[in-house]
Design an enzyme around this catalytic site. Structure first.
Site, short mmCIF file in Angstrom:
data_model
loop_
_atom_site.label_atom_id
_atom_site.label_comp_id
_atom_site.label_asym_id
_atom_site.label_seq_id
_atom_site.Cartn_x
_atom_site.Cartn_y
_atom_site.Cartn_z
N ILE A 174 0.82 -1.20 0.00
CA ILE A 174 0.00 0.00 0.00
C ILE A 174 0.87 1.26 0.00
CG2 ILE A 174 -0.24 0.20 2.50
CD1 ILE A 174 -3.25 0.87 1.96
N ASP A 185 -4.89 -6.13 7.37
CA ASP A 185 -6.35 -6.13 7.41
C ASP A 185 -7.03 -6.32 6.05
OD1 ASP A 185 -5.76 -3.68 6.29
OD2 ASP A 185 -6.65 -2.48 7.89
#
Length: 270
Positions: free
Chosen positions: A66, A152
């Site tokens: 990310i 997550d």
């Protein structure tokens, strides 16, 4: 074929090749990436001439995960209300999860070809793929723990089914790096190749072999594997019995049986 800013999507015969295409940013996953991966896999799912998908990274790396600038930008949306902040964060996490759910739920087999960095969110992505192959010097890490957070977007949920619970915990708790040789030893990748060129050649050969099989049989096989991962043996057996009540009547099975008996290669419709 749709065009994207963060992805390069090409179709070679029956194989779609999806490359993460931000090499100047180590293929970091920015905000647009998470939207475009859903759009790309929706196109793949709806395009019957695509039978197999290969996911790789453009340039020297698969992906550094990310984009940290995206995380920094998200902090500007915070308010002084804890409850509202929690709702904003939860919605954002669910939106990111949906991106890799699209990979997991794709009707066609998805193969990850990994070289260079495969860090953080990139582990979430490859965990959602059907199979993984890498170069020997690929660099893997469940890096979220070093960012002060728990992964997550799917790693902690999918990885135990691939490498076992204990090994997953070690990697998730420590965040330590490991290479392609160790990834192969633990079963994260099916095999390794000495360099990127040989990796892509090998993966494309596997993809083309899968693409030559009955699309209905491949579809049913993937559906049953995914379903059985999340259900009991009894549930899985009941589902395949119901599924095959229809699929065993398909033309593909007749073609496959005839070709097998005649020692010929069957040609299946999309």
């Amino acid at each position: 074929m749709p065009e994207y800013q963060t992805l390069l999507v090409e179709q070679h015969a029956s194989v779609a090749h999806v490359q993460i295409n931000r090499p100047e940013k180590i293929n970091a996953m920015n905000a647009l990436f998470w939207e475009e991966i859903i759009a790309a896999f929706d196109w793949i799912d709806q395009t019957d001439s695509v039978r197999v998908v290969v996911v790789s990274g453009a340039g020297k790396h698969f992906s550094a995960g990310i984009d940290l600038m995206m995380l920094a930008g998200a902090s500007h949306k915070m308010t002084t209300d804890i409850g509202r902040n929690a709702e904003i964060i939860r919605r954002n996490v669910l939106r990111l999860q949906a991106s890799f759910n699209a990979v997991d739920q794709c009707r066609k087999p998805v193969i990850a070809a990994i070289h260079g960095y495969c860090i953080g969110g990139a582990i979430d992505l490859i965990s959602a793929c059907d199979m993984r192959y890498s170069t020997a010097d690929a660099h893997f890490s469940i890096k979220e723990i070093d960012m002060g957070m728990a992964a997550d977007v799917g790693t902690l949920q999918r990885l135990p089914h691939l490498i076992g619970d204990g090994m997953m915990r070690e990697l998730a708790y420590t965040g330590r790096a490991f290479d392609g040789n160790e990834a192969a030893a633990m079963g994260l990748v099916n095999s390794i190749q000495p360099d990127h060129e040989k990796l892509m050649s090998s993966v494309m050969a596997i993809a083309n072999e899968i693409a030559s099989k009955s699309p209905l049989a491949i579809r049913g096989t993937k559906e049953m594997i995914r379903y059985s991962r999340d259900h009991s043996v009894e549930d899985g057996l009941n589902y395949i019995a119901t599924w095959n009540a229809a699929m065993l009547q398909s033309e593909d099975m007749k073609l496959a049986m005839a070709a097998h008996m005649a020692k010929k290669t069957a040609e299946f419709a999309d």
